[in-house]
Design an enzyme around this catalytic site. Structure first.
Site, short mmCIF file in Angstrom:
data_model
loop_
_atom_site.label_atom_id
_atom_site.label_comp_id
_atom_site.label_asym_id
_atom_site.label_seq_id
_atom_site.Cartn_x
_atom_site.Cartn_y
_atom_site.Cartn_z
N SER A 165 0.86 -1.05 0.01
CA SER A 165 0.20 0.09 0.03
C SER A 165 0.91 1.18 -0.15
O SER A 165 0.50 2.09 -0.72
CB SER A 165 -1.02 -0.15 1.26
OG SER A 165 -0.17 0.13 2.39
N GLU A 166 1.93 1.34 0.67
CA GLU A 166 3.07 2.22 0.74
C GLU A 166 4.26 2.09 1.03
O GLU A 166 4.58 0.73 1.38
CB GLU A 166 2.66 3.22 1.94
CG GLU A 166 1.72 4.42 1.43
CD GLU A 166 0.07 4.23 1.87
OE1 GLU A 166 -0.55 4.89 1.44
OE2 GLU A 166 -0.04 3.12 2.55
N THR A 167 5.21 2.60 -0.03
CA THR A 167 6.81 2.21 0.31
C THR A 167 7.25 3.80 0.76
O THR A 167 6.89 4.81 0.51
CB THR A 167 7.58 2.09 -1.17
OG1 THR A 167 7.01 0.78 -1.67
CG2 THR A 167 8.93 2.01 -0.95
N HIS B 165 1.33 4.41 8.86
CA HIS B 165 2.05 3.01 9.08
C HIS B 165 3.43 3.15 8.41
O HIS B 165 4.20 2.42 9.11
CB HIS B 165 1.14 2.03 8.70
CG HIS B 165 1.02 1.76 7.31
ND1 HIS B 165 0.52 2.30 6.16
CD2 HIS B 165 1.79 0.71 6.74
CE1 HIS B 165 0.65 1.84 5.19
NE2 HIS B 165 1.53 0.69 5.31
#
Length: 262
Positions: A46-48, A74
């Site tokens: 979902s995110e880096t 997160h």
């Protein structure tokens, strides 16, 4: 060929396969934005989180598989975990310079605490199309801040929400559903963001920047325990301090390795 360290961290969880996974890449210097986005797509999380350390300053950026975003809780927690536990950051307090200003993360034992700006919401009438896509025909309250916040009657209603994701994408596609908690939890939530290629986000720090001020006022307390009741799930210790929110959680390293860029 450039070699870059890579970490995959389960944030807001004390064990693997819980919480919200984020990829973390420390960099010596910023790469072109198109390269960072290509890396995020390849990681398919979902995110880096990417960060660059210069003296006492740590610049932090976040990318989904679609674009750069201006706030991610997160992945910030995951980046702090890497700095504290893998890169031997010497202090108990980190300062990240980000698109959302200076963000602070402190460490106390196994718990990491994010210090973020609070996001206030205001009461609004939600779009009928969005409600239809969510499959929600009644609610206690609807509010709008960074995203929509829909307050439902209880945890069971929150857990029962089954959105038609494809119907959400064209319109309002960032929605948090929440309700009072039961037992040890003061409130519960879920978060959907299909427009960012995140159908349901397992644990969402940015959503809690809205939820903490809201529930603090409703419950008449400034310290709370929250549960995001996604399939993976996660606990967040919450505190409202003026115009700031504190969100504490644990994190677990799942994978580390090396990326090779040619």
């Amino acid at each position: 060929m450039q070699e870059i360290d890579f970490y995959l961290v389960d944030a807001f969880s004390d064990k693997a396969f819980g919480g919200n996974a984020a990829a973390v890449c420390p960099l010596d210097a910023w790469l072109p934005d198109e390269t960072l986005l290509s890396m995020a797509k390849q990681h398919n999380q979902s995110e880096t989180a990417f960060f660059v350390r210069r003296d006492n300053e740590i610049a932090l950026r976040w990318f989904t598989t679609q674009k750069e975003v201006n706030l991610c809780g997160h992945a910030t927690l995951a980046a702090a975990y890497v700095l504290f536990n893998e890169l031997d950051y010497p202090d108990k307090r980190l300062h990240f310079e980000t698109a959302s200003g200076r963000l602070i993360v402190t460490r106390q034992g196994e718990w990491l605490t994010l210090d973020f700006p609070a996001c206030l919401t205001e009461q609004q009438i939600p779009p009928a199309r969005m409600m239809s896509a969510l499959g929600i025909d009644r609610y206690v309250e609807a509010r709008k801040g960074r995203a929509w916040v829909l307050v439902l009657e209880n945890r069971q209603q929150v857990e029962a929400v089954t959105p038609a994701i494809s119907a959400m994408i064209p319109g309002e596609h960032k929605v948090c559903v929440t309700a009072r908690g039961e037992g040890e939890y003061d409130f519960v939530s879920r978060f959907f963001s299909p427009g960012e290629a995140v159908w349901e986000d397992p644990v969402t720090g940015s959503a809690h920047t809205m939820l903490i001020p809201y529930w603090s006022e409703k419950l008449g307390k400034t310290t709370m325990l929250a549960r995001q009741v996604s399939a993976r799930g996660g606990d967040i210790r919450c505190e409202l301090k003026g115009d700031r929110v504190l969100m504490s959680g644990q994190a677990t390293l799942y994978l580390k390795g090396t990326l090779f860029l040619r």
